[in-house]
Write a protein that holds these residues in place. Structure first.
Motif, PDB file in Angstrom:
ATOM      1  N   VAL A  88      29.896  56.186  41.330  1.00 47.23           N
ATOM      2  CA  VAL A  88      30.500  54.853  41.111  1.00 47.23           C
ATOM      3  C   VAL A  88      31.070  54.230  42.604  1.00 47.23           C
ATOM      4  O   VAL A  88      31.599  55.012  43.442  1.00 47.23           O
ATOM      5  CB  VAL A  88      31.595  54.839  40.355  1.00 47.23           C
ATOM      6  CG1 VAL A  88      32.645  53.586  40.166  1.00 47.23           C
ATOM      7  CG2 VAL A  88      31.250  55.056  38.801  1.00 47.23           C
ATOM      8  N   VAL A 119      34.211  49.380  43.416  1.00 44.82           N
ATOM      9  CA  VAL A 119      34.246  49.357  41.968  1.00 44.82           C
ATOM     10  C   VAL A 119      35.451  49.956  41.326  1.00 44.82           C
ATOM     11  O   VAL A 119      36.033  49.523  40.439  1.00 44.82           O
ATOM     12  CB  VAL A 119      33.028  49.715  41.198  1.00 44.82           C
ATOM     13  CG1 VAL A 119      33.003  49.696  39.672  1.00 44.82           C
ATOM     14  CG2 VAL A 119      31.717  48.933  41.410  1.00 44.82           C
ATOM     15  N   ALA A 120      35.598  50.972  42.054  1.00 43.40           N
ATOM     16  CA  ALA A 120      36.924  51.922  41.480  1.00 43.40           C
ATOM     17  C   ALA A 120      37.991  51.247  41.803  1.00 43.40           C
ATOM     18  O   ALA A 120      38.965  51.225  41.032  1.00 43.40           O
ATOM     19  CB  ALA A 120      36.812  53.302  42.347  1.00 43.40           C
ATOM     20  N   LEU A 158      38.368  47.813  41.970  1.00 44.83           N
ATOM     21  CA  LEU A 158      38.484  46.721  41.106  1.00 44.83           C
ATOM     22  C   LEU A 158      38.901  47.128  39.773  1.00 44.83           C
ATOM     23  O   LEU A 158      39.449  46.587  38.940  1.00 44.83           O
ATOM     24  CB  LEU A 158      37.101  46.091  40.910  1.00 44.83           C
ATOM     25  CG  LEU A 158      36.669  45.207  42.014  1.00 44.83           C
ATOM     26  CD1 LEU A 158      35.193  44.908  41.781  1.00 44.83           C
ATOM     27  CD2 LEU A 158      37.668  44.150  42.320  1.00 44.83           C
ATOM     28  N   ILE A 159      38.486  48.450  39.393  1.00 43.70           N
ATOM     29  CA  ILE A 159      39.105  49.174  38.028  1.00 43.70           C
ATOM     30  C   ILE A 159      40.516  49.287  38.010  1.00 43.70           C
ATOM     31  O   ILE A 159      41.364  48.814  36.910  1.00 43.70           O
ATOM     32  CB  ILE A 159      38.249  50.622  37.881  1.00 43.70           C
ATOM     33  CG1 ILE A 159      36.912  50.264  37.318  1.00 43.70           C
ATOM     34  CG2 ILE A 159      39.058  51.138  36.350  1.00 43.70           C
ATOM     35  CD1 ILE A 159      36.264  51.684  37.516  1.00 43.70           C
ATOM     36  N   TYR A 160      41.208  49.523  38.967  1.00 41.77           N
ATOM     37  CA  TYR A 160      42.635  49.571  39.012  1.00 41.77           C
ATOM     38  C   TYR A 160      43.417  48.209  39.001  1.00 41.77           C
ATOM     39  O   TYR A 160      44.330  47.955  38.613  1.00 41.77           O
ATOM     40  CB  TYR A 160      43.095  50.493  40.338  1.00 41.77           C
ATOM     41  CG  TYR A 160      42.796  51.958  39.985  1.00 41.77           C
ATOM     42  CD1 TYR A 160      43.641  52.607  39.155  1.00 41.77           C
ATOM     43  CD2 TYR A 160      41.731  52.612  40.512  1.00 41.77           C
ATOM     44  CE1 TYR A 160      43.639  53.962  39.000  1.00 41.77           C
ATOM     45  CE2 TYR A 160      41.704  53.810  40.351  1.00 41.77           C
ATOM     46  CZ  TYR A 160      42.507  54.630  39.646  1.00 41.77           C
ATOM     47  OH  TYR A 160      42.143  55.962  39.568  1.00 41.77           O
ATOM     48  N   LEU A 209      41.964  45.664  37.666  1.00 39.14           N
ATOM     49  CA  LEU A 209      41.765  45.130  36.305  1.00 39.14           C
ATOM     50  C   LEU A 209      43.021  45.962  35.323  1.00 39.14           C
ATOM     51  O   LEU A 209      43.460  45.197  34.480  1.00 39.14           O
ATOM     52  CB  LEU A 209      40.443  45.613  35.857  1.00 39.14           C
ATOM     53  CG  LEU A 209      40.183  45.227  34.244  1.00 39.14           C
ATOM     54  CD1 LEU A 209      40.123  43.710  33.797  1.00 39.14           C
ATOM     55  CD2 LEU A 209      38.781  46.167  33.822  1.00 39.14           C
ATOM     56  N   MET A 210      43.174  47.332  35.744  1.00 36.60           N
ATOM     57  CA  MET A 210      44.134  47.619  34.622  1.00 36.60           C
ATOM     58  C   MET A 210      45.572  47.204  35.417  1.00 36.60           C
ATOM     59  O   MET A 210      46.563  47.103  34.151  1.00 36.60           O
ATOM     60  CB  MET A 210      44.027  49.290  34.923  1.00 36.60           C
ATOM     61  CG  MET A 210      42.743  49.847  34.285  1.00 36.60           C
ATOM     62  SD  MET A 210      42.449  51.631  34.523  1.00 36.60           S
ATOM     63  CE  MET A 210      43.872  52.190  33.610  1.00 36.60           C
ATOM     64  N   GLY A 263      46.031  42.085  34.605  1.00 37.98           N
ATOM     65  CA  GLY A 263      45.514  43.134  33.958  1.00 37.98           C
ATOM     66  C   GLY A 263      45.963  43.543  32.696  1.00 37.98           C
ATOM     67  O   GLY A 263      46.935  42.951  32.186  1.00 37.98           O
ATOM     68  N   TRP A 264      45.376  44.725  32.174  1.00 42.55           N
ATOM     69  CA  TRP A 264      45.859  45.009  30.942  1.00 42.55           C
ATOM     70  C   TRP A 264      47.466  45.344  30.952  1.00 42.55           C
ATOM     71  O   TRP A 264      48.186  45.214  29.925  1.00 42.55           O
ATOM     72  CB  TRP A 264      45.107  46.509  30.603  1.00 42.55           C
ATOM     73  CG  TRP A 264      43.622  46.418  30.559  1.00 42.55           C
ATOM     74  CD1 TRP A 264      42.902  44.791  30.357  1.00 42.55           C
ATOM     75  CD2 TRP A 264      42.427  47.347  30.476  1.00 42.55           C
ATOM     76  NE1 TRP A 264      41.716  45.049  30.429  1.00 42.55           N
ATOM     77  CE2 TRP A 264      41.272  46.446  30.305  1.00 42.55           C
ATOM     78  CE3 TRP A 264      42.398  48.634  30.355  1.00 42.55           C
ATOM     79  CZ2 TRP A 264      40.070  47.177  30.211  1.00 42.55           C
ATOM     80  CZ3 TRP A 264      41.342  49.034  30.271  1.00 42.55           C
ATOM     81  CH2 TRP A 264      40.090  48.414  30.312  1.00 42.55           C
TER      82      TRP A 264
END
Length: 295
Positions: free
Chosen positions: A114, A118-119, A121-123, A125-126, A131-132
């Motif tokens: 990965v 991208v890693a 962006l995952i954080y 997003l979270m 984010g979540w």
């Protein structure tokens, strides 16, 4: 055909001509000089281009010290956590058979496949504002993204395979016979790990920690996404170098970059020492006479 002729033909079949060997060596050395030694020398040359005074001025800035401190803090948190995870994951994968073992091994390798961006962006997003978990974090005044926790989390993600990947093949090759013998003799699980497993994996463990620490201090992509580039607060050394270079402060940028390069060279020296020590111990162990069974 005589024995000497057969030996000569055998050597000719397994040994390349001298000109081929020297050609390959020249290509390898030329490649290393062009893509490794020359760029590294250019970093130190540019850092000292205006003298030692300008070089030292780059480290008198509060933002530089903040970036250095944050880099060391991130590595100081990420490496021990990855050490614990790496030993646990390697022990589980190498010493036990269980359902989902192949899936766990695949997850360990995930950060290698990965992109660090991208890693990051995952954080985002979270834990980002939208984010979540963003609304809950804002309600409790907890900052993850664009703060130190986000930088640490992103660094842990991109570095956690290094220690586990060094230990898994080593522990698989060693097998479980010594641990089983220790348990038969009455050793507890902790005693077995401390006196049997750990001495057998210590050099691989040190090697993995060195690689993990080097990547943690030099990580750019994932940290760049989650940091927010707040000067004096969330900039690590690689991000600080980028900002200085974009502001045309080339001497200061190369000065901080030279510090990163120096840390890399120190890491390489430690790595070489560990490999030498491991090889010396292995040869010393191989030179020991076999134990004779007691009558």
């Amino acid at each position: 055909m005589s024995t000497l002729q057969r030996q000569a033909r055998a050597r000719a079949g397994t040994t390349e001509p001298a000109w081929v060997q020297w050609t390959l060596i020249t290509i390898a050395l030329g490649f290393l000089f062009l893509f490794l030694i020359l760029p590294l020398a250019a970093v130190f040359t540019e850092a000292l281009r205006k003298g030692i005074g300008a070089f030292l001025d780059a480290f008198r800035e509060p933002d530089a010290w903040s970036a250095i401190g944050l880099t060391l803090l991130t590595a100081a948190i990420a490496v021990p956590l990855n050490l614990i995870f790496g030993v646990a994951a390697a022990w589980a994968i190498a010493k036990y058979e269980f359902r989902g073992k192949a899936f766990l091994t695949t997850l360990v390798d995930l950060p290698f496949s990965v992109s660090p961006v991208v890693a990051g962006l995952i954080y985002v997003l979270m834990f980002g504002a939208h984010g979540w978990f963003g609304p809950w974090l804002q309600a409790h005044d907890i900052k993850v993204v664009f703060a130190v926790p986000g930088i640490v989390l992103a660094t842990i993600f991109v570095t956690f395979p290094f220690i586990a990947r060094e230990l898994i093949p080593l522990m698989q090759a060693q097998g479980t016979e010594e641990e089983q013998a220790a348990q038969v003799l009455g050793a507890s699980g902790w005693q077995t790990f401390w006196h049997v497993t750990l001495p057998n994996i210590k050099w691989g463990l040190i090697y993995g920690v060195i690689l993990c620490n080097a990547r943690a201090m030099g990580e750019f992509g994932a940290v760049s996404v989650v940091s927010g580039h707040i000067r004096g607060q969330t900039n690590t050394m690689p991000l600080h170098v980028e900002i200085l270079y974009n502001e045309y402060q080339s001497v200061a940028a190369f000065a901080v970059a030279s510090l990163l390069a120096l840390l890399a060279l120190v890491t390489l020296a430690i790595k070489s020492f560990v490999e030498w020590q491991f090889e010396r111990d292995r040869q010393a162990l191989a030179a020991l006479p076999p134990e004779r069974p007691t009558p």
